[in-house]
Scaffold this motif. Structure first.
Motif, PDB file in Angstrom:
ATOM      1  N   GLY A 151      22.091  47.565  34.435  1.00 29.10           N
ATOM      2  CA  GLY A 151      23.540  47.962  34.868  1.00 29.10           C
ATOM      3  C   GLY A 151      23.626  49.516  35.069  1.00 29.10           C
ATOM      4  O   GLY A 151      24.566  49.784  35.369  1.00 29.10           O
ATOM      5  N   GLU A 152      22.663  49.987  34.255  1.00 27.22           N
ATOM      6  CA  GLU A 152      22.809  51.321  33.931  1.00 27.22           C
ATOM      7  C   GLU A 152      22.136  52.186  35.010  1.00 27.22           C
ATOM      8  O   GLU A 152      22.397  53.493  35.135  1.00 27.22           O
ATOM      9  CB  GLU A 152      22.177  51.801  32.501  1.00 27.22           C
ATOM     10  N   VAL A 153      21.270  51.680  35.897  1.00 33.14           N
ATOM     11  CA  VAL A 153      20.490  52.285  37.136  1.00 33.14           C
ATOM     12  C   VAL A 153      21.565  52.563  38.382  1.00 33.14           C
ATOM     13  O   VAL A 153      21.742  51.400  38.793  1.00 33.14           O
ATOM     14  CB  VAL A 153      19.170  51.961  37.190  1.00 33.14           C
ATOM     15  N   LEU A 154      22.177  53.498  38.455  1.00 33.76           N
ATOM     16  CA  LEU A 154      23.199  53.522  39.438  1.00 33.76           C
ATOM     17  C   LEU A 154      22.767  54.413  40.698  1.00 33.76           C
ATOM     18  O   LEU A 154      22.427  55.568  40.502  1.00 33.76           O
ATOM     19  CB  LEU A 154      24.375  54.228  38.745  1.00 33.76           C
ATOM     20  N   THR A 155      23.213  53.645  41.755  1.00 35.16           N
ATOM     21  CA  THR A 155      22.960  54.576  42.982  1.00 35.16           C
ATOM     22  C   THR A 155      24.381  54.590  43.748  1.00 35.16           C
ATOM     23  O   THR A 155      24.901  53.571  44.024  1.00 35.16           O
ATOM     24  CB  THR A 155      21.978  53.927  44.109  1.00 35.16           C
ATOM     25  N   PRO A 156      24.788  55.924  43.895  1.00 35.77           N
ATOM     26  CA  PRO A 156      26.161  55.919  44.764  1.00 35.77           C
ATOM     27  C   PRO A 156      26.113  55.418  46.301  1.00 35.77           C
ATOM     28  O   PRO A 156      24.917  55.696  46.937  1.00 35.77           O
ATOM     29  CB  PRO A 156      26.312  57.479  44.903  1.00 35.77           C
ATOM     30  N   LEU A 157      26.956  54.832  46.735  1.00 36.20           N
ATOM     31  CA  LEU A 157      27.153  54.030  47.791  1.00 36.20           C
ATOM     32  C   LEU A 157      28.231  54.826  48.756  1.00 36.20           C
ATOM     33  O   LEU A 157      29.171  55.172  48.286  1.00 36.20           O
ATOM     34  CB  LEU A 157      27.418  52.442  47.592  1.00 36.20           C
ATOM     35  N   PRO A 158      28.155  54.489  50.002  1.00 39.60           N
ATOM     36  CA  PRO A 158      29.504  54.881  50.879  1.00 39.60           C
ATOM     37  C   PRO A 158      30.669  54.126  50.187  1.00 39.60           C
ATOM     38  O   PRO A 158      30.697  52.803  49.748  1.00 39.60           O
ATOM     39  CB  PRO A 158      28.875  54.575  52.107  1.00 39.60           C
ATOM     40  N   PRO A 159      31.941  54.768  50.237  1.00 37.26           N
ATOM     41  CA  PRO A 159      32.928  53.925  49.609  1.00 37.26           C
ATOM     42  C   PRO A 159      33.448  52.778  50.449  1.00 37.26           C
ATOM     43  O   PRO A 159      33.190  52.762  51.602  1.00 37.26           O
ATOM     44  CB  PRO A 159      34.162  55.072  49.798  1.00 37.26           C
ATOM     45  N   LEU A 160      33.917  51.773  49.786  1.00 35.67           N
ATOM     46  CA  LEU A 160      34.539  50.715  50.313  1.00 35.67           C
ATOM     47  C   LEU A 160      35.480  51.037  51.138  1.00 35.67           C
ATOM     48  O   LEU A 160      36.515  51.693  50.971  1.00 35.67           O
ATOM     49  CB  LEU A 160      35.275  49.722  49.444  1.00 35.67           C
ATOM     50  N   PRO A 161      35.523  50.623  52.581  1.00 38.15           N
ATOM     51  CA  PRO A 161      36.852  51.259  53.302  1.00 38.15           C
ATOM     52  C   PRO A 161      38.248  50.748  53.017  1.00 38.15           C
ATOM     53  O   PRO A 161      38.309  49.888  51.889  1.00 38.15           O
ATOM     54  CB  PRO A 161      36.618  50.279  54.601  1.00 38.15           C
ATOM     55  N   ASP A 162      39.159  51.330  53.343  1.00 38.36           N
ATOM     56  CA  ASP A 162      40.580  51.236  52.602  1.00 38.36           C
ATOM     57  C   ASP A 162      40.886  49.610  52.908  1.00 38.36           C
ATOM     58  O   ASP A 162      40.488  49.084  53.724  1.00 38.36           O
ATOM     59  CB  ASP A 162      41.533  51.896  53.615  1.00 38.36           C
ATOM     60  N   CYS A 163      41.511  48.962  51.660  1.00 36.10           N
ATOM     61  CA  CYS A 163      41.921  47.657  51.767  1.00 36.10           C
ATOM     62  C   CYS A 163      42.960  47.365  50.446  1.00 36.10           C
ATOM     63  O   CYS A 163      43.200  48.195  49.733  1.00 36.10           O
ATOM     64  CB  CYS A 163      40.617  46.725  51.585  1.00 36.10           C
ATOM     65  N   GLY A 164      43.189  46.216  50.670  1.00 33.48           N
ATOM     66  CA  GLY A 164      44.109  45.722  49.473  1.00 33.48           C
ATOM     67  C   GLY A 164      43.375  44.684  48.728  1.00 33.48           C
ATOM     68  O   GLY A 164      42.617  44.025  49.159  1.00 33.48           O
ATOM     69  N   ILE A 165      43.594  44.656  47.170  1.00 31.89           N
ATOM     70  CA  ILE A 165      42.765  43.865  46.559  1.00 31.89           C
ATOM     71  C   ILE A 165      43.906  42.899  45.783  1.00 31.89           C
ATOM     72  O   ILE A 165      44.961  43.590  44.992  1.00 31.89           O
ATOM     73  CB  ILE A 165      41.838  44.607  45.719  1.00 31.89           C
ATOM     74  N   VAL A 166      43.527  41.899  45.469  1.00 33.39           N
ATOM     75  CA  VAL A 166      44.377  40.845  44.630  1.00 33.39           C
ATOM     76  C   VAL A 166      43.417  40.374  43.743  1.00 33.39           C
ATOM     77  O   VAL A 166      42.614  39.886  43.849  1.00 33.39           O
ATOM     78  CB  VAL A 166      45.276  39.730  45.414  1.00 33.39           C
ATOM     79  N   VAL A 167      43.779  40.608  42.268  1.00 34.94           N
ATOM     80  CA  VAL A 167      42.980  39.916  41.189  1.00 34.94           C
ATOM     81  C   VAL A 167      43.707  38.785  40.484  1.00 34.94           C
ATOM     82  O   VAL A 167      45.034  39.027  40.149  1.00 34.94           O
ATOM     83  CB  VAL A 167      42.572  41.217  40.135  1.00 34.94           C
ATOM     84  N   CYS A 168      43.070  37.716  40.390  1.00 39.35           N
ATOM     85  CA  CYS A 168      43.682  36.594  39.735  1.00 39.35           C
ATOM     86  C   CYS A 168      43.102  36.317  38.160  1.00 39.35           C
ATOM     87  O   CYS A 168      41.885  36.683  38.319  1.00 39.35           O
ATOM     88  CB  CYS A 168      43.706  35.466  40.403  1.00 39.35           C
ATOM     89  N   SER A 262      48.835  43.091  53.413  1.00 44.45           N
ATOM     90  CA  SER A 262      48.732  41.736  53.618  1.00 44.45           C
ATOM     91  C   SER A 262      48.317  41.325  52.178  1.00 44.45           C
ATOM     92  O   SER A 262      48.544  40.313  51.715  1.00 44.45           O
ATOM     93  CB  SER A 262      47.584  41.239  54.604  1.00 44.45           C
ATOM     94  N   ALA A 263      47.736  42.325  51.280  1.00 46.77           N
ATOM     95  CA  ALA A 263      47.506  41.850  50.017  1.00 46.77           C
ATOM     96  C   ALA A 263      48.827  41.987  49.231  1.00 46.77           C
ATOM     97  O   ALA A 263      48.912  40.949  48.443  1.00 46.77           O
ATOM     98  CB  ALA A 263      46.511  43.367  49.292  1.00 46.77           C
ATOM     99  N   ALA A 264      49.744  42.665  49.350  1.00 44.05           N
ATOM    100  CA  ALA A 264      50.951  42.448  48.847  1.00 44.05           C
ATOM    101  C   ALA A 264      51.837  41.224  49.061  1.00 44.05           C
ATOM    102  O   ALA A 264      52.342  40.679  48.193  1.00 44.05           O
ATOM    103  CB  ALA A 264      51.817  43.885  49.147  1.00 44.05           C
ATOM    104  N   SER A 265      51.642  40.712  50.417  1.00 45.22           N
ATOM    105  CA  SER A 265      52.248  39.371  50.756  1.00 45.22           C
ATOM    106  C   SER A 265      51.748  38.364  50.116  1.00 45.22           C
ATOM    107  O   SER A 265      52.270  37.272  49.644  1.00 45.22           O
ATOM    108  CB  SER A 265      52.614  39.366  52.133  1.00 45.22           C
ATOM    109  N   ALA A 266      49.884  38.486  49.858  1.00 45.66           N
ATOM    110  CA  ALA A 266      49.306  37.414  49.359  1.00 45.66           C
ATOM    111  C   ALA A 266      49.835  37.520  47.758  1.00 45.66           C
ATOM    112  O   ALA A 266      50.046  36.440  47.022  1.00 45.66           O
ATOM    113  CB  ALA A 266      48.115  37.583  49.255  1.00 45.66           C
ATOM    114  N   HIS A 267      49.998  38.666  47.089  1.00 51.22           N
ATOM    115  CA  HIS A 267      50.563  38.702  45.845  1.00 51.22           C
ATOM    116  C   HIS A 267      51.888  38.306  45.621  1.00 51.22           C
ATOM    117  O   HIS A 267      52.087  37.324  44.527  1.00 51.22           O
ATOM    118  CB  HIS A 267      50.587  40.218  45.178  1.00 51.22           C
ATOM    119  N   ALA A 268      52.679  38.431  46.470  1.00 55.24           N
ATOM    120  CA  ALA A 268      54.079  37.722  46.357  1.00 55.24           C
ATOM    121  C   ALA A 268      53.970  36.379  46.402  1.00 55.24           C
ATOM    122  O   ALA A 268      54.601  35.605  45.595  1.00 55.24           O
ATOM    123  CB  ALA A 268      55.064  38.339  47.402  1.00 55.24           C
ATOM    124  N   ALA A 269      53.184  35.832  47.309  1.00 54.76           N
ATOM    125  CA  ALA A 269      53.218  34.237  47.455  1.00 54.76           C
ATOM    126  C   ALA A 269      52.503  33.758  46.124  1.00 54.76           C
ATOM    127  O   ALA A 269      53.236  32.655  45.751  1.00 54.76           O
ATOM    128  CB  ALA A 269      52.359  33.953  48.729  1.00 54.76           C
TER     129      ALA A 269
END
Ligand code: C5P
Length: 289
Positions: A151-168, A262-269
């Motif tokens: 997990g320690e050998v790291l290669t930078p990647l292009p950033p994830l495009p803007d988005c919303g994330i919901v974690v449960c 859309s992430a905020a409305s899923a989070h609210a639901a």
């Protein structure tokens, strides 16, 4: 007093590709930092390091990874305080596969590196971080990276495009070593399409990344946790997620949405249904100094 934030990590993909000497496994994972953050403040002092937090059940002494990071920094650089208090405000659910503890440790290294004038580079800080755990090197800067080796050998990647994330956080706890052992007992047939995710990141194709999110540990879960993860993924997808997946060895499950609204409305639901969910977004790699 030195304050620092530490963000949760997600494994957009997580593959186990072999065994390493010393009981570790070779992993291949596209990792993503988020702005779901713990906050910590370091108060240098005379006594032994303590890391009290808003969660009383967390150890505050020498087994706390934040304390271990402070001790290690002093041991390796001869700089930084010999002791004191690290006040942790935990917002990231603990033991969720979100790298909360690893992030705290990395934040302690960053803060002490900056304040002590040690001026270690990100690579040098990662070499220290590696001694604290497999996810700590990624947490030194976060961002979007391919993690290999332990997990320690790291290669930078292009950033994830803007988005919303919901974690449960489905209601089960899993032990990382036990889940690795469970994986060893089975023949892994399905692997994530890591190359496809790398191509999608290169193309700035959020949907292409999200629909390829895949974690081999989901197949190693026992029946009840597997059911809870499947249920949570379905709920996120039904609420419009472009993709959903368990992070690390669980139990956290995240959904990637086209945008923050859309992430905020899923989070609210989900909240309305009584489900504890966390709303966040991707965070780019942080400068360390
Ligand atoms: O490195 P960390 O302390 O987070 O690892 C916890 C445990 O997870 C290890 O003791 C090992 O059993 C397992 N592990 C592994 N291969 C990895 C990372 C972790 O087997 N790459």
């Amino acid at each position: 007093m030195i304050c620092e934030r530490s963000g949760a990590k997600l494994n957009l993909t997580l593959d186990v590709t072999g065994r390493l000497p010393g009981g570790y496994h070779a992993v291949r994972s596209v990792m993503q930092g988020t702005d779901l953050c713990d906050e910590l403040c370091i108060e240098p002092g005379a006594g032994e390091w303590q890391a009290p937090s808003n969660l009383r059940y967390l150890p505050s002494g020498g087994t706390n990874l934040a304390v271990r990071a402070a001790l290690l920094f002093r041991e390796e650089t001869g700089l930084g305080p010999a002791g004191g208090v690290i006040r942790l405000k935990k917002n990231i659910p603990v033991c969720g596969g979100l790298g909360g503890g690893s992030g705290n440790a990395a934040a302690v290294l960053r803060a002490l590196n900056r304040e002590s004038g040690a001026g270690l580079t990100a690579a040098e800080l990662r070499a220290l971080a590696e001694k604290l755990g497999s996810d700590v090197p990624f947490c030194v800067t976060g961002g979007t990276m391919l993690a290999e080796g332990r997990g320690e050998v790291l290669t930078p990647l292009p950033p994830l495009p803007d988005c919303g994330i919901v974690v449960c956080r489905p209601d089960f706890s899993s032990s990382t070593p036990e889940l690795f052992a469970a994986l060893d007992r089975q023949k892994l047939r399905v692997h994530p399409d890591t190359e496809g995710v790398l191509r999608a990141l290169e193309a700035g194709d959020l949907e292409g990344v999200a629909r390829r999110c895949f974690n081999v540990f989901e197949a190693a879960l026992s029946r009840r946790p597997a059911g809870l993860v499947a249920e949570t993924k379905s709920a996120l997808l039904d609420l419009g997620a472009l993709g959903a997946c368990m992070s690390g060895t669980g139990s956290a499950v995240f959904g990637i949405f086209a945008d923050a609204v859309s992430a905020a409305s899923a989070h609210a639901a989900l909240t309305e249904r009584g489900v504890t969910a966390f709303l966040c977004g991707p965070a780019q790699a942080a400068a360390i100094l």
